[in-house]
Design an enzyme around this catalytic site. Sequence first.
Site, PDB file in Angstrom:
ATOM      1  N   ARG A  24     -31.338  12.333   6.913  1.00 48.84           N
ATOM      2  CA  ARG A  24     -33.005  11.652   8.304  1.00 48.84           C
ATOM      3  C   ARG A  24     -31.642  11.925   9.467  1.00 48.84           C
ATOM      4  O   ARG A  24     -30.687  11.190   9.665  1.00 48.84           O
ATOM      5  CB  ARG A  24     -33.464  10.760   7.310  1.00 48.84           C
ATOM      6  CG  ARG A  24     -34.218  11.511   6.679  1.00 48.84           C
ATOM      7  CD  ARG A  24     -35.182  12.303   6.453  1.00 48.84           C
ATOM      8  NE  ARG A  24     -36.418  11.651   5.732  1.00 48.84           N
ATOM      9  CZ  ARG A  24     -36.253  12.604   4.661  1.00 48.84           C
ATOM     10  NH1 ARG A  24     -35.030  13.488   4.482  1.00 48.84           N
ATOM     11  NH2 ARG A  24     -37.427  12.528   3.641  1.00 48.84           N
ATOM     12  N   GLU A  55     -38.666  16.134  15.196  1.00 47.39           N
ATOM     13  CA  GLU A  55     -38.247  17.554  14.465  1.00 47.39           C
ATOM     14  C   GLU A  55     -39.717  17.841  14.867  1.00 47.39           C
ATOM     15  O   GLU A  55     -41.067  16.874  14.232  1.00 47.39           O
ATOM     16  CB  GLU A  55     -38.249  16.870  13.284  1.00 47.39           C
ATOM     17  CG  GLU A  55     -36.526  17.130  12.843  1.00 47.39           C
ATOM     18  CD  GLU A  55     -36.282  16.685  11.330  1.00 47.39           C
ATOM     19  OE1 GLU A  55     -37.645  17.335  10.574  1.00 47.39           O
ATOM     20  OE2 GLU A  55     -35.117  16.393  10.833  1.00 47.39           O
ATOM     21  N   HIS A 112     -34.354  21.595   9.044  1.00 47.40           N
ATOM     22  CA  HIS A 112     -34.684  20.528   8.009  1.00 47.40           C
ATOM     23  C   HIS A 112     -34.899  21.431   6.896  1.00 47.40           C
ATOM     24  O   HIS A 112     -36.196  22.063   6.554  1.00 47.40           O
ATOM     25  CB  HIS A 112     -35.506  19.360   7.831  1.00 47.40           C
ATOM     26  CG  HIS A 112     -35.958  18.779   7.851  1.00 47.40           C
ATOM     27  ND1 HIS A 112     -36.527  17.218   8.262  1.00 47.40           N
ATOM     28  CD2 HIS A 112     -35.926  18.423   6.087  1.00 47.40           C
ATOM     29  CE1 HIS A 112     -36.320  16.696   6.810  1.00 47.40           C
ATOM     30  NE2 HIS A 112     -35.738  16.981   5.940  1.00 47.40           N
TER      31      HIS A 112
END
Length: 325
Positions: free
Chosen positions: A235, A264, A283
């Site tokens: 993360r 993000e 991601h």
Amino acid sequence: MSQKPKVIASVTLPPDLRERLAAACDIIEIPMGQRPDEVVSEETRAQITGMVCTMKTKVDAALLAALPALTVSSNFAVGFDNVDVPAATARKVLICNTPRVLDGAVADITIGLMLCLARNLVAGDAFVRSGAWTKGPFPLARDIRGKTLGLLGMGRIGRVVARTAQAFDMKVIYHNRREDPHAQGLATYVARDELFKASDVLSIHIPLAAETRHSVGKRELGLMKNSAYLINTARGPVVDEAALIEALRAGKIAGAGLDVMEQEPLPASSPLCELPNVVLQAHIGSATHETRRAMIELAVANLIDAVTGKQPEAMVNPEVWQGHA
Ligand code: GLV
């Protein structure tokens, strides 16, 4: 009147899984990431007993209060930092997630980022496409064989990374809150500072929580070798991004491979996009057809099981199921 449990799906369901879910439940489908307390009427919300959603849905105290009959929220992700787990547990709401099925895909991206950094593969591609190769050879890069891979976190994903790294003849060390008996033969436990000092590649595999937010910052980056790479597929906020950018600019570490960032989607204006010693991904750790299919199957199965009285496979707060909450 239907006797089926009423559930919210804030995720795109493949047709066969929608059918499977519809056989057991009445489904209220809402766009991914939209808060049910904003788009579902109060009267309907009062009847909702289950939900399947992505990380984009913040399952916070306000949402839990707006779904007073909720008994289960099934996350279509292994991470659950979108959920206020103590608040859910206090309301006796079971939280489920999708562990195990994405371990290989995330481990593969970790190794891919490591190879991109050490062998300079992204620049190499641009070098050939631009015709620069016709003017001279590509600069030499670095081996990963024989180097030390440090894993911050040794859970399921960390163990698959360790196993894969062994095939690259890497020495693997790790730090965890406590020594992991399953890591024996795969990796050697070291103290936290030692992990940062000794690693040629340091890869992060810990969840995001209040205690881990910015836990890799200026101090930790300062312990690393100038030749070392940092990889984050966990993360973004686990790393203090401003400190990382400073370390990369100053050459305190050699590079970073990031599949996750503090913000993000990452805007092109981020300083990260200007750094030549960074490889960025959107991601995508679990983003393959096979893995996402396995994840949505597990997320739907967890939901159906929970609302029909069968113990789900993957529970974040099992004390709720066991009636101990
Ligand atoms: C992805 O980031 C996940 O938590 O599944």
